[in-house]
Write a protein that holds these residues in place. Structure first.
Motif, mmCIF file in Angstrom:
data_model
loop_
_atom_site.group_PDB
_atom_site.id
_atom_site.type_symbol
_atom_site.label_atom_id
_atom_site.label_comp_id
_atom_site.label_asym_id
_atom_site.label_seq_id
_atom_site.Cartn_x
_atom_site.Cartn_y
_atom_site.Cartn_z
ATOM 1 N N ARG A 98 0.832 -1.214 0.000
ATOM 2 C CA ARG A 98 0.000 0.000 0.000
ATOM 3 C C ARG A 98 0.862 1.258 0.000
ATOM 4 N N ASP A 99 1.825 1.299 0.905
ATOM 5 C CA ASP A 99 2.654 2.490 1.030
ATOM 6 C C ASP A 99 3.510 2.713 -0.218
ATOM 7 N N SER A 100 4.005 1.613 -0.801
ATOM 8 C CA SER A 100 4.793 1.732 -2.027
ATOM 9 C C SER A 100 3.947 2.279 -3.175
ATOM 10 N N LEU A 101 2.722 1.750 -3.312
ATOM 11 C CA LEU A 101 1.827 2.226 -4.358
ATOM 12 C C LEU A 101 1.503 3.701 -4.155
ATOM 13 N N PHE A 102 1.161 4.075 -2.938
ATOM 14 C CA PHE A 102 0.796 5.465 -2.679
ATOM 15 C C PHE A 102 1.972 6.401 -2.947
ATOM 16 N N ASN A 103 3.172 5.973 -2.616
ATOM 17 C CA ASN A 103 4.354 6.801 -2.892
ATOM 18 C C ASN A 103 4.510 7.051 -4.383
ATOM 19 N N THR A 104 4.284 6.002 -5.180
ATOM 20 C CA THR A 104 4.393 6.163 -6.631
ATOM 21 C C THR A 104 3.275 7.053 -7.163
ATOM 22 N N LEU A 105 2.078 6.873 -6.654
ATOM 23 C CA LEU A 105 0.952 7.698 -7.103
ATOM 24 C C LEU A 105 1.214 9.176 -6.833
ATOM 25 N N LYS A 106 1.927 9.473 -5.754
ATOM 26 C CA LYS A 106 2.207 10.862 -5.399
ATOM 27 C C LYS A 106 3.435 11.418 -6.120
ATOM 28 N N SER A 107 4.405 10.542 -6.429
ATOM 29 C CA SER A 107 5.676 11.036 -6.973
ATOM 30 C C SER A 107 5.764 10.985 -8.489
ATOM 31 N N ASN A 108 5.054 10.053 -9.123
ATOM 32 C CA ASN A 108 5.126 9.922 -10.573
ATOM 33 C C ASN A 108 4.076 10.853 -11.193
ATOM 34 N N PRO A 109 4.468 11.845 -11.964
ATOM 35 C CA PRO A 109 3.498 12.827 -12.476
ATOM 36 C C PRO A 109 2.446 12.238 -13.401
ATOM 37 N N LYS A 110 2.723 11.100 -14.019
ATOM 38 C CA LYS A 110 1.747 10.474 -14.919
ATOM 39 C C LYS A 110 0.764 9.568 -14.183
ATOM 40 N N ALA A 111 1.091 9.191 -12.940
ATOM 41 C CA ALA A 111 0.356 8.119 -12.264
ATOM 42 C C ALA A 111 -1.126 8.431 -12.095
ATOM 43 N N LYS A 112 -1.455 9.653 -11.696
ATOM 44 C CA LYS A 112 -2.870 9.964 -11.455
ATOM 45 C C LYS A 112 -3.663 10.069 -12.747
ATOM 46 N N PHE A 113 -2.962 10.148 -13.875
ATOM 47 C CA PHE A 113 -3.637 10.239 -15.167
ATOM 48 C C PHE A 113 -3.866 8.870 -15.813
ATOM 49 N N VAL A 114 -3.341 7.828 -15.211
ATOM 50 C CA VAL A 114 -3.638 6.473 -15.701
ATOM 51 C C VAL A 114 -4.291 5.607 -14.631
ATOM 52 N N THR A 115 -4.208 5.984 -13.367
ATOM 53 C CA THR A 115 -4.760 5.166 -12.284
ATOM 54 C C THR A 115 -6.209 5.575 -12.033
ATOM 55 N N ARG A 116 -7.117 4.748 -12.482
ATOM 56 C CA ARG A 116 -8.547 5.068 -12.386
ATOM 57 C C ARG A 116 -9.101 4.820 -11.002
ATOM 58 N N VAL A 117 -8.565 3.790 -10.322
ATOM 59 C CA VAL A 117 -9.067 3.422 -9.004
ATOM 60 C C VAL A 117 -8.003 2.569 -8.318
#
Length: 306
Positions: A98-117
């Motif tokens: 969970r923490d690893s995923l959340f770190n990537t979602l916050k740090s990778n600028p593209k992540a929120k534009f491909v992660t739907r849920v």
């Protein structure tokens, strides 16, 4: 995808009411596929089958793997239903994931534009990996953590996971209340009295109706959904002696869903979108659309609208 990362998520995602019928594949990542493999197979899902999404299944704990998933999804023009995998051995490794995923979602600028849920799964209520009330708190905490990224949170689960004997019903209903979308596991081969895929619609619609009524009409995706071409391998052991598992029935199941497109579209909450579980038999024997030889087991051209 645009040539550069947008500055805002405003008007980025299509309305969920357009996401019914076939939306993509469950895709197991236990093999920690290379970036090249992810790019090739995600493009295949997008271009060959008109898939919108990849729903991750299993876990790869290799550092930077979700960054590769993000890059491959961006390159293919496809979205991701990410997964926090509990596994089958208990313990708290899900917290590290969970923490690893959340770190990537916050740090990778593209992540929120491909992660739907983001999903918690698979079947944590059915497997009692956490007390139901604790799982509900996990969901609420994740929603708060991801709120500024506008990424919804759900739990990938069977209807029986919520209602099984011994389940904390109040806690289970708290989970159903907390999630943003419903991610339903629909595996009718395992239903009591299962026979052939052509006869499975009553079971499928029964589960959809239960989720719709008990979630207050939230959007529903069939996240782990299919009919295997074999039984007796792994955990493919149906209750019913009359259950038939072969390639013909695997095909018949998806053909049946195609034939019920209008029924799925009409379900409250914006219709029902379904994933095919799984992309390949190399990811889970019997469930793949592709065989272990890399060839399609049967013609697969599912409807994406009606």
């Amino acid at each position: 995808m645009p040539g550069s990362v947008p500055s805002s998520l405003d008007n980025w995602w299509c309305d969920t009411s357009s996401e019914y019928a076939f939306v993509g594949f469950s895709y197991a990542v236990d093999a920690c596929q290379s970036l090249d493999t992810l790019k090739r197979e995600f493009k295949d899902i997008r271009n060959t089958f008109n898939g919108r999404y990849v729903r991750l299944y299993g876990a790869c704990d290799k550092k930077g793997f979700y960054d590769n998933v993000v890059d491959a999804a961006w390159d293919a023009g496809i979205g991701v239903h990410a997964l926090i995998w509990f596994g089958f051995d208990g313990g708290n490794i899900y917290k590290t994931r969970r923490d690893s995923l959340f770190n990537t979602l916050k740090s990778n600028p593209k992540a929120k534009f491909v992660t739907r849920v983001v999903q918690y799964g698979s079947e944590p209520l059915f497997d009692h990996v956490l007390p139901a009330k604790e799982l509900a708190k996990e969901v609420e905490s994740a929603k708060a953590t991801l709120s500024n990224l506008r990424i919804p949170v759900t739990v990938s689960e069977l209807s029986f996971g919520y209602t099984q004997p011994g389940q904390d019903k109040a806690g289970a209903m708290a989970v159903l209340k907390a999630i943003d979308f419903v991610d339903a596991h629909i595996l009718p081969l395992f239903a009591g009295g299962a026979s052939t895929a052509k006869n499975a619609w009553g079971n499928v619609m029964g589960d959809i109706k239960w989720f719709s009524e008990n979630s207050g009409g939230k959007k529903i995706y069939l996240s782990e959904n299919g009919w295997p071409s074999v039984k007796g391998q792994g955990n493919i052991n149906p209750q019913s002696r009359t259950a038939v598992a072969n390639v013909e029935n695997e095909k018949d199941y998806f053909d049946m869903l195609d034939s019920k497109c209008s029924d799925l579209k009409a379900v409250k909450g914006g219709g029902v979108g379904w994933f095919a579980h799984l992309y390949s038999d190399s990811q889970g024997m019997g469930y793949g659309i592709y065989g272990t030889n890399g060839k399609l087991k049967f013609p697969f051209k599912p409807r994406t609208s009606c």
